[in-house]
Design an enzyme around this catalytic site. Sequence first.
Site, PDB file in Angstrom:
ATOM      1  CG  ASP A   1      -0.239   0.024   2.525  1.00  0.00           C
ATOM      2  OD1 ASP A   1       0.747  -0.603   2.547  1.00  0.00           O
ATOM      3  OD2 ASP A   1      -0.771   0.557   3.634  1.00  0.00           O
TER       4      ASP A   1
ATOM      5  CD  GLU B   1       4.105   0.951   6.939  1.00  0.00           C
ATOM      6  OE1 GLU B   1       5.051   1.215   7.902  1.00  0.00           O
ATOM      7  OE2 GLU B   1       3.821   1.510   6.177  1.00  0.00           O
TER       8      GLU B   1
HETATM    9 ZN    ZN Z   1       6.946   2.207   4.214  1.00  0.00          ZN
END
Ligand code: ZN
Length: 385
Positions: free
Chosen positions: A74, A141
């Site tokens: 992501d 994340e």
């Molecule tokens: Zn990163």
Amino acid sequence: MTADPVAIARGLIRCRSVTPEDGGALGYLQELLAKAGFAVHRTTFAEPGTAPIDNLYARIGAAKPNLVFAGHTDVVPPGNEAAWQHPPFGGDVVGDTLYGRGAVDMKGGIACFVAAALDHLAANGGKPKKGSISLLITGDEESVAVNGTIKLLQWAAQRGETFDHCILGEPSNIDVMGDTIKAGRRGSLCGTLIVSGRQGHVAYPHRADNPIRGLVTLITALQAPLDDGSEHFDPSNLEFTSVDVGNPTVNLIPGEARALFNIRYNDLHSQTALKTLIEHRAQAAAAGCIRYTFEWQPSNADVFLTKPGPFTELAAAAIAEVTGRAPKLSTTGGTSDARFIKDYCPVLEFGLVGQTMHQVDERVPIADLIMLTAIYRRIIERYFI
Ligand SMILES: [Zn+2]
């Protein structure tokens, strides 16, 4: 070199995986890894109030040791796409530079460790020379990080997977390839300090108790240094980030005042000990005259350090061999998924140069991608001697 990290990075950048969307990024990796003989698992994790997130675990080999490469597909949003000279999801190569959101954070890093693993397998008859190579890749994340690495590790552990060492491919270098390995991270703890007073008319302060006075006294006391730093860490720091009274009325003494703060703390503290230290300091400064309470937010960002030893030496030697630089072991910066991985095995962070991450026209020199692939390849080879 057989596998092309630039082609893989371009393939990943073209997937619009703006957190929490996957945009086909994990599917792209799945196909590549399955073709090379990896057993690839996809798992979706969800929790009330958060977007369900796709994750990927791939492994080749059944024996120990299991060397893990970890990362996230992501990316943060591109912002105003018109501000980019090269489209954020185009994967354009211009001259000797690859452009796109995630070029350094961290699709480029993933491309390099995938290419290095594929090269290692190709040179060893399609299998790791010894042990196993695994990949832990999450799509969560950059945002809340609740349906990502933390759950993927639990899921893998329940399947009986064990990890021996991990390289997390986050951009770790400051200025040039090979200058920095992140060997730990400070912990992060957030709290609110609430001072209670007694509301009243500003012209009759003796009938009121202004909590702002007490808040100022406590803020001053809590800003005193927490420590002088430790062998591997900078000094801990408490920073107030907001002071709120919520009183729009100029002739009213408010009844309550609040302040938010965040502490970045080193390995001289635990979360519990730190809370006690802060509460004792407040108690001393209040001297029985200020009424206050603390509200602490739960934190899963504890301090950790991967101590210098054979694994850090192995990584440093591979980096020196390719770049000619002796990397510094650093513990600066914010938190990362290494805070979760450290509960399962020693983890180091090493990737690209972080200068353009999260910026418009995020980009990486092709030479850095080639160099990082060579470094990961050397790490794998040294690991399986
Ligand atoms: Zn990163």
